[in-house]
Design a protein around this motif. Structure first.
Motif, PDB file in Angstrom:
ATOM      1  N   PRO A   1       0.802  -1.231   0.000  1.00 13.19           N
ATOM      2  CA  PRO A   1       0.000   0.000   0.000  1.00 13.19           C
ATOM      3  C   PRO A   1       0.832   1.277   0.000  1.00 13.19           C
ATOM      4  N   THR A   2       2.050   1.205   0.533  1.00  7.68           N
ATOM      5  CA  THR A   2       2.905   2.388   0.558  1.00  7.68           C
ATOM      6  C   THR A   2       3.596   2.628  -0.782  1.00  7.68           C
ATOM      7  N   GLY A   3       3.583   1.618  -1.644  1.00  6.21           N
ATOM      8  CA  GLY A   3       4.297   1.733  -2.916  1.00  6.21           C
ATOM      9  C   GLY A   3       5.803   1.651  -2.743  1.00  6.21           C
ATOM     10  N   LEU A   4       6.251   1.166  -1.578  1.00  7.02           N
ATOM     11  CA  LEU A   4       7.678   1.057  -1.272  1.00  7.02           C
ATOM     12  C   LEU A   4       8.079  -0.415  -1.202  1.00  7.02           C
TER      13      LEU A   4
ATOM     14  N   ILE B   1      -3.010   7.224  -3.002  1.00  7.38           N
ATOM     15  CA  ILE B   1      -3.143   6.399  -1.794  1.00  7.38           C
ATOM     16  C   ILE B   1      -1.760   6.005  -1.284  1.00  7.38           C
ATOM     17  N   ASN B   2      -0.848   5.654  -2.212  1.00  9.41           N
ATOM     18  CA  ASN B   2       0.526   5.329  -1.818  1.00  9.41           C
ATOM     19  C   ASN B   2       1.140   6.474  -1.014  1.00  9.41           C
ATOM     20  N   ILE B   3       0.939   7.697  -1.492  1.00  9.74           N
ATOM     21  CA  ILE B   3       1.498   8.876  -0.819  1.00  9.74           C
ATOM     22  C   ILE B   3       0.894   9.026   0.576  1.00  9.74           C
ATOM     23  N   LEU B   4      -0.426   8.804   0.691  1.00  9.62           N
ATOM     24  CA  LEU B   4      -1.102   8.942   1.982  1.00  9.62           C
ATOM     25  C   LEU B   4      -0.750   7.811   2.943  1.00  9.62           C
ATOM     26  N   CYS B   5      -0.150   6.738   2.419  1.00  6.87           N
ATOM     27  CA  CYS B   5       0.257   5.611   3.261  1.00  6.87           C
ATOM     28  C   CYS B   5       1.722   5.697   3.679  1.00  6.87           C
ATOM     29  N   ARG B   6       2.399   6.746   3.269  1.00  4.43           N
ATOM     30  CA  ARG B   6       3.801   6.931   3.659  1.00  4.43           C
ATOM     31  C   ARG B   6       3.872   7.915   4.816  1.00  4.43           C
ATOM     32  N   LYS B   7       4.669   7.600   5.798  1.00  3.30           N
ATOM     33  CA  LYS B   7       4.676   8.359   7.042  1.00  3.30           C
ATOM     34  C   LYS B   7       4.872   9.868   6.859  1.00  3.30           C
ATOM     35  N   PRO B   8       5.836  10.337   6.056  1.00  3.05           N
ATOM     36  CA  PRO B   8       6.026  11.798   5.948  1.00  3.05           C
ATOM     37  C   PRO B   8       4.819  12.534   5.374  1.00  3.05           C
ATOM     38  N   THR B   9       3.981  11.842   4.589  1.00  2.79           N
ATOM     39  CA  THR B   9       2.843  12.496   3.932  1.00  2.79           C
ATOM     40  C   THR B   9       1.500  11.924   4.362  1.00  2.79           C
TER      41      THR B   9
END
Length: 358
Positions: A122-125, A256-264
Motif C-alpha cells: 500500500p505504501t508503494g515502497l 493512496i501510496n502517498i497517503l500511506c507513507r509516514k512523511p505524507t
C-alpha cells in the motif's frame, strides 16, 4: 511444493507426507510457487531452513515412515502439554535478553523481473516496518506513540481502498486487452474486405462480368465495410476510454501510496499525522535489514512471509538456560504409568517463574 517429491525421493528415499493447505496454497487457493535454481545445502538443511522460511512452516521428520510433514507456523504448537515451575520439575531458570539484533525496517527483494514489492505494498515502497516493541517498551515519546497508532489505523483503512483500486485497475486492464484484440481483428478484417471490394470493382463491366455479379459482390462488401468502419470507430473510442480510466486509477493508487507513507500520511481530518519532531525521533528506532530470496515470484506471498519474519525479528531475542529434574523417572511408578500424555514436536512446554517480568 509437491514438485520436489520425486526429486527428494530419488536422492534420499524420503517423500512428503502431510502438508497443510495453508502451506501449499495462498489465500486465492492458488499453489504457492517458489523458483529454485541451485540447492547446494543438504536436504535436511534445505527443508529445515529454506523451505521453512519460504513457506512459513515447521518441518516434521517422520523417521519411522520416511516422510516429511509440513505444518503452517500459525497453526502449530498451540497445545500446552507441560508447565515447568519451581513447584514441580524446575530447578533453575535464567533468561538473557538482547536487543542488538532488532530489525524494525525490512527491505524485501524477490525475483527481479516478476516479484515487484512496490506494486503489492500500500505504501508503494519495497520495505515494511514494525515498531510494536518500542511502542510498548516506553522508549518512545507519547507524541510519537500516538502518531504511530493513528498511522496504523489510517493505513488499515486506506489499504481497503487501495485494494479496491487495484481490483478496478485489473478489471480495466483485462477489458483493455479484450477490446484491443477486437479492434485489431476488426481493422484487419476491414483491410481485407476493402482489398476484395476493390478487386470486384475492377472486374465490373469486364469481359467475364456478363451477369453483373461483380457489381453485386462489390456492393455487399461496401455495405460490410460501412459496418466495420462503425465498429472500428466504436472500439477505438472504447479503447481510449479504458486507457483514460487506467491512467486515472493509477493516479488514484499513487495518491493512496502517498497517503500511506509516514512523511505524507494524514488523519481522517486531512491533517499530517507526523511532524518534523516525530519523524526525526522515529529515525532513532529504524534498524534496517534486507530479506533477499529470488525464489519468490509472487510479491504478495513474499510480503506475507516478510511480515511474519519481521514480526519475529522486531522483538528482542531471549535465551533461556533451564535446569530441570528428570521428570521422566517420575512418570513411571511400580507396576503402572502415572502419565498417559504424549509429547511431540511442536507441543508447548511452559516455563513459569513468578519473578520473571513477562
Amino acid at each position: 511444493i509437491y514438485s520436489l517429491d520425486e526429486y527428494m525421493y530419488e536422492e534420499t528415499g524420503w517423500r512428503f507426507g502431510h502438508i497443510d493447505d495453508t502451506v501449499q496454497y495462498n489465500s486465492n487457493s492458488e499453489p504457492r510457487m517458489r523458483w529454485q535454481e541451485d540447492v547446494e545445502e543438504s536436504w535436511y538443511d534445505y527443508l529445515n531452513n529454506t523451505i521453512a522460511s519460504q513457506f512459513n512452516c515447521i518441518t516434521d521428520f517422520d523417521n519411522k515412515n520416511g516422510l516429511v510433514n509440513l505444518y503452517h507456523i500459525d497453526g502449530f504448537g498451540d497445545e500446552l502439554k507441560i508447565l515447568l515451575s519451581y513447584d514441580n520439575y524446575l530447578k533453575e531458570l535464567e533468561t538473557t535478553t538482547s536487543t542488538s539484533d532488532i530489525v524494525t525496517k525490512l527491505k524485501l527483494v524477490g525475483n527481479e523481473e516478476y516479484c515487484v514489492i512496490e506494486d503489492k505494498n500500500p505504501t508503494g515502497l519495497n520495505y515494511i516496518e514494525n515498531y510494536d516493541y518500542f511502542i510498548n517498551s516506553g522508549d518512545m515519546s507519547n507524541d510519537l506513540i500516538m502518531a504511530l497508532i493513528t498511522y496504523e489505523d489510517m493505513l488499515k483503512q486506506r489499504t481497503i481502498e487501495w485494494r479496491q483500486q487495484l481490483d478496478k485497475l485489473s478489471e480495466y486492464e483485462s477489458q483493455l486487452t479484450l477490446k484491443k484484440n477486437q479492434e485489431y481483428v476488426t481493422i484487419e478484417t476491414y483491410k481485407q474486405t476493402k482489398i476484395m471490394m476493390e478487386y470486384y470493382l475492377s472486374k465490373v463491366n469486364g469481359e467475364d462480368d456478363t451477369t453483373g455479379t461483380y457489381a453485386t459482390l462489390a456492393k455487399e462488401l461496401s455495405d460490410e465495410l460501412e459496418k466495420l468502419k462503425v465498429d472500428k470507430e466504436a472500439l477505438y473510442k472504447e479503447v481510449q476510454k479504458l486507457e483514460q480510466n487506467i491512467d486515472l486509477t493509477k493516479k488514484d493508487i499513487d495518491m493512496i501510496n502517498i497517503l500511506c507513507r509516514k512523511p505524507t500520511a494524514t488523519d481522517s481530518n486531512g491533517n499530517l499525522i507526523f511532524n518534523e519532531n516525530t519523524l526525526n525521533e522515529l529515525k532513532k528506532f529504524i534498524f534496517a535489514d534486507t530479506f533477499v530470496d529470488e525464489a519468490f515470484y509472487d510479491a504478495e506471498e513474499m510480503l506475507e512471509v516478510g511480515e511474519k519474519r519481521l514480526e519475529i525479528i522486531s522483538k528482542p531475542t531471549r535465551e533461556w538456560d533451564v535446569d530441570v529434574n528428570d521428570f521422566t523417572e517420575r512418570l513411571i511408578i511400580p507396576n503402572r504409568l502415572e502419565w498417559n500424555g504424549i509429547i511431540g514436536l511442536g507441543d508447548v512446554i511452559g516455563l513459569y517463574d513468578i519473578e520473571l517480568p513477562f
